[in-house]
Design an enzyme around this catalytic site. Structure first.
Site, PDB file in Angstrom:
ATOM      1  NE  ARG A 106      -3.969  -2.148   0.754  1.00 32.85           N
ATOM      2  CZ  ARG A 106      -3.843  -3.440   0.525  1.00 32.85           C
ATOM      3  NH1 ARG A 106      -2.713  -3.916   0.034  1.00 32.85           N
ATOM      4  NH2 ARG A 106      -4.833  -4.273   0.774  1.00 32.85           N
ATOM      5  CE1 TYR A 122     -12.945   5.141 -10.008  1.00 29.58           C
ATOM      6  CE2 TYR A 122     -13.719   6.336  -8.089  1.00 29.58           C
ATOM      7  CZ  TYR A 122     -13.521   5.146  -8.763  1.00 29.58           C
ATOM      8  OH  TYR A 122     -13.907   3.960  -8.183  1.00 29.58           O
TER       9      TYR A 122
HETATM   10  O1  76R Z   1      -6.721  -2.543   1.810  1.00 30.32           O
HETATM   11  C1  76R Z   1      -7.485  -3.535   1.905  1.00 30.32           C
HETATM   12  O2  76R Z   1      -7.555  -4.459   1.064  1.00 30.32           O
HETATM   13  C2  76R Z   1      -8.408  -3.567   3.096  1.00 30.32           C
HETATM   14  C3  76R Z   1      -9.805  -3.346   2.723  1.00 30.32           C
HETATM   15  C4  76R Z   1      -9.985  -2.002   1.978  1.00 30.32           C
HETATM   16  C5  76R Z   1      -9.828  -0.705   2.480  1.00 30.32           C
HETATM   17  C6  76R Z   1      -9.422  -0.283   3.885  1.00 30.32           C
HETATM   18  C7  76R Z   1     -10.377  -1.868   0.586  1.00 30.32           C
HETATM   19  C8  76R Z   1     -10.579  -2.924  -0.292  1.00 30.32           C
HETATM   20  N1  76R Z   1     -10.495  -0.520   0.274  1.00 30.32           N
HETATM   21  C9  76R Z   1     -10.156   0.201   1.409  1.00 30.32           C
HETATM   22  C10 76R Z   1     -10.094   1.597   1.519  1.00 30.32           C
HETATM   23 MN1  76R Z   1     -11.194   0.282  -1.476  1.00 30.32          MN
HETATM   24  N2  76R Z   1     -11.923   1.053  -3.208  1.00 30.32           N
HETATM   25  C11 76R Z   1     -12.359   2.352  -3.378  1.00 30.32           C
HETATM   26  C12 76R Z   1     -13.008   2.451  -4.657  1.00 30.32           C
HETATM   27  O3  76R Z   1     -16.054   3.665  -6.589  1.00 30.32           O
HETATM   28  C13 76R Z   1     -16.214   3.627  -5.343  1.00 30.32           C
HETATM   29  O4  76R Z   1     -17.344   3.501  -4.829  1.00 30.32           O
HETATM   30  C14 76R Z   1     -15.044   3.752  -4.450  1.00 30.32           C
HETATM   31  C15 76R Z   1     -13.692   3.691  -5.169  1.00 30.32           C
HETATM   32  C16 76R Z   1     -12.916   1.207  -5.267  1.00 30.32           C
HETATM   33  C17 76R Z   1     -13.459   0.807  -6.623  1.00 30.32           C
HETATM   34  C18 76R Z   1     -12.240   0.337  -4.335  1.00 30.32           C
HETATM   35  C19 76R Z   1     -11.936  -1.020  -4.577  1.00 30.32           C
HETATM   36  N3  76R Z   1     -11.139   2.145  -0.662  1.00 30.32           N
HETATM   37  C20 76R Z   1     -10.571   2.463   0.545  1.00 30.32           C
HETATM   38  C21 76R Z   1     -10.590   3.913   0.705  1.00 30.32           C
HETATM   39  C22 76R Z   1      -9.980   4.700   1.862  1.00 30.32           C
HETATM   40  C23 76R Z   1     -11.029   4.980   2.881  1.00 30.32           C
HETATM   41  C24 76R Z   1     -10.471   5.544   4.163  1.00 30.32           C
HETATM   42  O5  76R Z   1      -9.285   5.317   4.493  1.00 30.32           O
HETATM   43  O6  76R Z   1     -11.246   6.212   4.870  1.00 30.32           O
HETATM   44  C25 76R Z   1     -11.214   4.426  -0.420  1.00 30.32           C
HETATM   45  C26 76R Z   1     -11.464   5.883  -0.745  1.00 30.32           C
HETATM   46  C27 76R Z   1     -11.556   3.322  -1.255  1.00 30.32           C
HETATM   47  C28 76R Z   1     -12.203   3.405  -2.477  1.00 30.32           C
HETATM   48  N4  76R Z   1     -11.316  -1.640  -2.252  1.00 30.32           N
HETATM   49  C29 76R Z   1     -10.896  -2.805  -1.639  1.00 30.32           C
HETATM   50  C30 76R Z   1     -11.496  -1.906  -3.611  1.00 30.32           C
HETATM   51  C31 76R Z   1     -11.187  -3.289  -3.846  1.00 30.32           C
HETATM   52  C32 76R Z   1     -11.258  -3.992  -5.214  1.00 30.32           C
HETATM   53  C33 76R Z   1     -10.803  -3.846  -2.626  1.00 30.32           C
HETATM   54  C34 76R Z   1     -10.316  -5.279  -2.357  1.00 30.32           C
HETATM   55  C35 76R Z   1      -8.812  -5.174  -2.327  1.00 30.32           C
HETATM   56  C36 76R Z   1      -8.100  -6.510  -2.288  1.00 30.32           C
HETATM   57  O7  76R Z   1      -8.735  -7.556  -2.285  1.00 30.32           O
HETATM   58  O8  76R Z   1      -6.841  -6.433  -2.316  1.00 30.32           O
END
Ligand code: 76R
Length: 227
Positions: A106, A122
């Site tokens: 990360r 985006y």
């Molecule tokens: O890091 C991790 O795998 C732990 C779980 C996780 C976190 C903490 C995770 C998993 N995300 C996290 C944080 Mn995410 N993510 C987005 C978008 O379009 C939208 O509605 C949102 C845009 C997508 C498509 C996406 C995909 N994620 C975040 C954060 C930070 C929030 C904070 O810190 O307050 C944002 C803004 C965000 C947005 N997320 C996943 C994914 C995917 C595919 C996963 C699974 C990851 C994996 O399996 O490795």
């Protein structure tokens, strides 16, 4: 060059979305990218579909000065920066308990991921309206919603890699969302699926979307007519 300016944890991230001008110099672009890849710095070229840009570069690494030098060198080579986004790599506060081997990618990702040429970027923020304010929710509630988000994201394991970079206080939204996918429709499906998660359905706000293909610099340049 100035004394490096390095985050205390993580790396700087600069997304540049460019248009080719009539005077673009292919060799100078190639040289700029090469110089931008010094040491731990990486530059991922991608081709952009649509009118917003012709091509782009995701530049990532410790020294913000080096990122700025890359931008200047690309501009000097005849690329106009049509849009940009500035952020820093981070570990989400809801992911801090994960094992070290999951946290490192990360903060210090190695890009681009293999076999995922479909690309989108985006920026997004979490809503701060009186009716729905993410930042006034108690931590436990936010954690629960982010677990729901993570669970729906994990269904795309192997198809989509997310790179979430933080930009609160740095750029116009709170995060940059960079997605790398196997197929272009994986991008559409993951974002659509997440629209139903409460964390996105109620609280997410989005900026402009950019989509395209990650490729070799030579292919990206020729797709933009820079031959
Ligand atoms: O890091 C991790 O795998 C732990 C779980 C996780 C976190 C903490 C995770 C998993 N995300 C996290 C944080 Mn995410 N993510 C987005 C978008 O379009 C939208 O509605 C949102 C845009 C997508 C498509 C996406 C995909 N994620 C975040 C954060 C930070 C929030 C904070 O810190 O307050 C944002 C803004 C965000 C947005 N997320 C996943 C994914 C995917 C595919 C996963 C699974 C990851 C994996 O399996 O490795």
């Amino acid at each position: 060059m100035a004394e490096p300016l390095v985050p205390s944890t993580g790396w700087g991230v600069l997304h540049l979305f460019c248009k080719a001008t009539a005077t673009v110099d292919r060799e100078a672009v190639v040289a700029a990218v090469k110089a931008g890849q010094e040491g731990d710095h990486q530059v991922v070229p991608f081709s952009v579909l649509g009118h917003k840009a012709d091509l782009g570069f995701l530049a990532i690494g410790p020294d913000l000065w080096l990122l700025r030098h890359l931008q200047s060198a690309l501009q000097g080579a005849g690329l106009e920066v049509a849009h940009s986004y500035v952020s820093l790599t981070e570990v989400s506060e809801y992911a801090k308990g994960m094992p070290e081997e999951r946290l490192r990618p990360r903060l210090y990702p190695q890009l681009p991921p293999e076999g995922k040429p479909a690309f989108c970027f985006y920026p997004m923020s979490k809503r701060r309206d009186v009716a729905g304010n993410w930042f006034t929710l108690p931590y436990d509630e936010r954690e629960k919603l982010m677990h729901e988000h993570g669970a729906s994201g994990r269904k795309f394991a192997g198809r989509v890699l997310q790179l979430i970079t933080g930009s609160t206080g740095i750029d116009d939204f709170e995060w940059g969302v960079t997605l790398f996918a196997v197929h272009p429709d994986d991008l559409k499906e993951v974002v659509y699926t997440m629209r139903f998660d409460e964390a996105s359905a109620i609280y997410a706000e989005f900026g402009p979307f950019f989509a395209g293909m990650v490729g070799d610099l030579a292919d990206v340049l020729s797709s933009a007519g820079i031959g």
